[in-house]
Design a protein around this motif. Structure first.
Motif, short mmCIF file in Angstrom:
data_model
loop_
_atom_site.label_atom_id
_atom_site.label_comp_id
_atom_site.label_asym_id
_atom_site.label_seq_id
_atom_site.Cartn_x
_atom_site.Cartn_y
_atom_site.Cartn_z
N ASP A 1 0.81 -1.26 0.07
CA ASP A 1 -0.03 -0.08 0.11
C ASP A 1 0.90 1.31 -0.04
O ASP A 1 0.22 2.45 0.16
N ASP A 2 2.15 1.09 -0.05
CA ASP A 2 3.05 2.18 -0.14
C ASP A 2 2.83 3.33 1.07
O ASP A 2 2.60 4.40 0.82
N PRO A 3 3.27 2.74 2.05
CA PRO A 3 2.83 3.49 3.34
C PRO A 3 3.66 4.53 3.56
O PRO A 3 5.00 4.67 2.81
N TRP B 1 11.39 0.34 18.98
CA TRP B 1 11.41 -1.00 18.17
C TRP B 1 12.52 -1.43 17.78
O TRP B 1 13.06 -2.45 17.72
N LEU B 2 13.71 -0.80 17.32
CA LEU B 2 14.94 -0.81 16.85
C LEU B 2 15.46 -1.64 18.06
O LEU B 2 16.10 -2.58 18.01
N ALA B 3 15.56 -0.86 19.33
CA ALA B 3 16.30 -1.61 20.38
C ALA B 3 15.48 -2.85 20.54
O ALA B 3 16.31 -3.71 20.78
N VAL B 4 14.11 -3.05 20.53
CA VAL B 4 13.71 -4.40 20.55
C VAL B 4 14.08 -5.69 19.76
O VAL B 4 14.39 -6.52 20.10
N PHE B 5 14.06 -4.93 18.30
CA PHE B 5 14.48 -5.94 17.28
C PHE B 5 16.23 -6.24 17.55
O PHE B 5 16.53 -7.43 17.36
N LEU C 1 13.32 -1.19 9.07
CA LEU C 1 12.75 -1.15 10.40
C LEU C 1 11.19 -0.76 10.12
O LEU C 1 10.84 0.18 9.65
N GLY C 2 10.16 -1.74 10.25
CA GLY C 2 8.90 -1.46 10.19
C GLY C 2 8.25 -1.06 11.50
O GLY C 2 8.54 -1.67 12.39
N VAL C 3 7.89 -0.11 11.71
CA VAL C 3 7.33 0.63 12.77
C VAL C 3 5.69 0.58 12.73
O VAL C 3 5.07 1.28 12.02
N PRO C 4 4.94 -0.29 13.63
CA PRO C 4 3.64 0.03 13.63
C PRO C 4 3.12 1.24 14.44
O PRO C 4 4.00 1.79 14.98
N ASN C 5 1.58 1.59 14.17
CA ASN C 5 1.41 2.74 14.75
C ASN C 5 1.26 2.70 16.29
O ASN C 5 1.21 3.69 16.90
N ALA C 6 1.03 1.35 16.81
CA ALA C 6 1.19 1.14 18.27
C ALA C 6 2.39 1.12 19.01
O ALA C 6 3.25 0.46 18.26
N PRO C 7 2.84 1.44 20.04
CA PRO C 7 3.77 1.32 20.79
C PRO C 7 4.43 -0.03 20.74
O PRO C 7 3.47 -0.96 21.08
#
Length: 173
Positions: A17-19, A31-35, A166-172
């Motif tokens: 969908d070309d976000p 998110w980067l730290a988690v991954f 890095l794919g970041v969802p809208n939720a933390p």
């Protein structure tokens, strides 16, 4: 174990969908730290299969020999060698790829012997085929220590990553 084609296919699916791009903000940093933490914890799984098997054999046999030696000092020396195979992300750990390669080189004579014994049937021999033989006849402790001396320490995992998607969802996280 990690198939680049499958990863690329999933990326194409999720990005179809070309976000809109988003800035690298605090959420993205979390998110980067988690991954990175997860990847560091699972880093040994990124090794080629033969090297993973080498590390598994090394820890198994080093611990086995540690429990079957009469000398307390030799027990500790074998345990120290087994500790080199730790899968815990520790900054002071040696490069697991190098540890595995050196172990493989140490057991290569046993593999070659097994290959020559099997020539009549098949020349294919795996590390597990020589584990029981090595368990009964330990490698020379001094030779193993010598092979494992002077190992380069691995830089922390997050310092060895040069690029990532890095794919970041809208939720933390």
């Amino acid at each position: 174990m990690y198939d680049l084609d499958r990863i690329a296919e999933r990326l194409r699916y999720h990005l179809a969908d070309d976000p809109a791009p988003r800035p690298f903000d605090d959420v993205a940093d979390e998110w980067l730290a988690v991954f990175l933490n997860n990847a560091a914890r699972l880093e040994h799984q990124f090794l080629p299969r033969r090297l993973r098997r080498s590390l598994e054999q090394m820890i198994h046999l080093s611990n086995h020999w540690a429990t079957h030696t009469a000398s307390v000092s030799d027990t500790q020396r074998w345990r120290n060698l087994a500790a080199l195979t730790s899968t815990q992300p520790v900054d002071t750990q040696p490069d697991q790829c190098i540890v595995a390669q050196r172990w493989y080189e140490l057991v290569t004579p046993a593999l070659e012997q097994a290959r020559s014994d099997r020539r009549r049937r098949t020349g294919y021999v795996q590390l597990r085929d020589v584990t029981s033989q090595l368990g009964a006849t330990p490698l020379e402790l001094f030779e193993v220590e010598e092979a494992m001396s002077g190992l380069k320490r691995a830089a922390p995992f997050d310092r060895r990553i040069t690029a990532c998607i890095l794919g970041v969802p809208n939720a933390p996280p």
